[in-house]
Design an enzyme around this catalytic site. Structure first.
Site, short mmCIF file in Angstrom:
data_model
loop_
_atom_site.label_atom_id
_atom_site.label_comp_id
_atom_site.label_asym_id
_atom_site.label_seq_id
_atom_site.Cartn_x
_atom_site.Cartn_y
_atom_site.Cartn_z
N ARG A 103 0.81 -1.22 0.00
CA ARG A 103 0.00 0.00 0.00
C ARG A 103 0.84 1.26 0.00
O ARG A 103 0.54 2.23 -0.71
CB ARG A 103 -0.95 -0.03 1.21
N LYS A 138 1.48 24.69 -3.79
CA LYS A 138 0.26 24.02 -3.30
C LYS A 138 0.47 22.51 -3.35
O LYS A 138 -0.15 21.79 -4.15
CB LYS A 138 -0.94 24.46 -4.13
N LYS A 170 2.83 39.01 -3.34
CA LYS A 170 1.45 38.75 -3.69
C LYS A 170 0.54 39.89 -3.22
O LYS A 170 1.01 40.87 -2.64
CB LYS A 170 1.03 37.39 -3.10
N GLU A 200 2.99 39.68 -8.20
CA GLU A 200 1.65 39.34 -8.68
C GLU A 200 0.87 40.63 -8.89
O GLU A 200 0.83 41.50 -8.02
CB GLU A 200 0.94 38.47 -7.65
N ASP A 221 -2.47 37.46 -12.64
CA ASP A 221 -3.40 36.58 -11.95
C ASP A 221 -4.84 36.74 -12.44
O ASP A 221 -5.39 37.85 -12.45
CB ASP A 221 -3.34 36.86 -10.44
#
Length: 283
Positions: A103, A138, A170, A200, A221
């Site tokens: 597994r 992410k 950002k 950004e 963005d």
């Protein structure tokens, strides 16, 4: 370009931790009860779906960490496109080690192959354009190096690996600093000369402000293809252009056609479906 495997020194602690999580406090009480010591088997890892393979070294280590005498023979390499039924590797040795490690090995190989497959799909969708598909931060905690490797296996490229290897200003940074110019000025005063700076922007007005101070790259963005094309025209090659937001196989071609250099896709590493791989009895 050939795909360089990750050093085993980086992969082994991840696989070891996954095995320990599964073994818990008492080990594999099912296999230890059913399978006698010394029993040996031959199993094959086989693809049950079409896709692109990644993570075979993870599967190998899942077995070898349990029994160093297990023989793992790959039949394809990471980055290979495979059809359903393709044998990816043969595994021979201790039946206890093979069943106990099954597994963990499959979890990692299926996960990474799914990322590679999804990446390859986007790369194919924008073929003919200069844009590259890149991943983001992410990622699954603890699996970043493996998941970014899987993106490369699928023909994509990597964005920054962490908070310390590049600056990405950002929207919240800009909000706190008060303006794009002020945020970039603060970074320039503190970051070393080797550190790349990306900013950004959400609007062409912000881009115009950024162009007065400059950066190494701009993240455009959630812009439409038409707005992206205008942004690329405004930049005029003075910095790398990266598009982000609402990217999938249907939208990617139009985004790439706008002329951006990079297309970043977060779901590749947080939501890509696995590639179904089985471990089948072969004797």
């Amino acid at each position: 370009m050939p795909l360089d495997p990750l050093p085993e020194l980086m992969v082994e602690p991840i696989v070891r931790a996954a095995l320990l999580e599964d073994l818990g406090r008492a080990g594999d009480i099912t296999t230890d009860a059913v399978v006698p010591p010394g029993h040996e088997s031959r199993l094959v890892l086989a693809a049950r779906q079409p896709g692109v393979v990644a993570g075979l070294d993870c599967a190998r280590l899942a077995f070898r960490l349990l029994d160093g005498a297990v023989r793992f023979t790959p039949r394809v390499t990471d980055g290979a496109a495979v059809a359903p039924g393709t044998v990816l590797a043969e595994v021979e040795g201790s039946s206890r080690a093979l069943l106990t490690g099954e597994r963990t090995g499959l979890n990692l190989a299926c996960r990474l192959s799914g990322i590679a497959t999804a990446t390859a799909g986007l790369v194919q969708a924008i073929a003919g354009h200069k844009a590259q598909i890149v991943c983001t931060r992410k990622t699954t905690p603890g699996l970043r190096s493996l998941e970014k490797y899987a993106v490369r296996a699928g023909g994509g490229s990597n964005h920054r690996f962490g908070l310390d290897d590049a600056v990405l200003i950002k929207d919240n940074h800009v909000a706190i600093a008060g303006s794009v110019r002020e945020a970039v000025s603060r970074v320039r005063a503190r970051a070393g000369h080797m550190v790349k700076v990306e900013v950004e922007v959400d609007t062409l007005a912000q881009l115009e402000e950024l162009l007065t101070i400059g950066a190494d790259a701009v993240l455009l963005d959630n812009m439409t293809p038409q707005t992206l094309a205008e942004a690329v025209r405004m930049v005029g090659g003075r910095m790398l252009t990266e598009a982000s937001g609402r990217v999938n196989r249907d939208t990617a071609p139009a985004i790439a056609a706008a002329g951006v250099d990079l297309i970043s896709v977060g779901w590749l590493t947080h939501s890509a479906p696995i590639l179904d791989i089985g471990l089948d009895w072969a004797g």
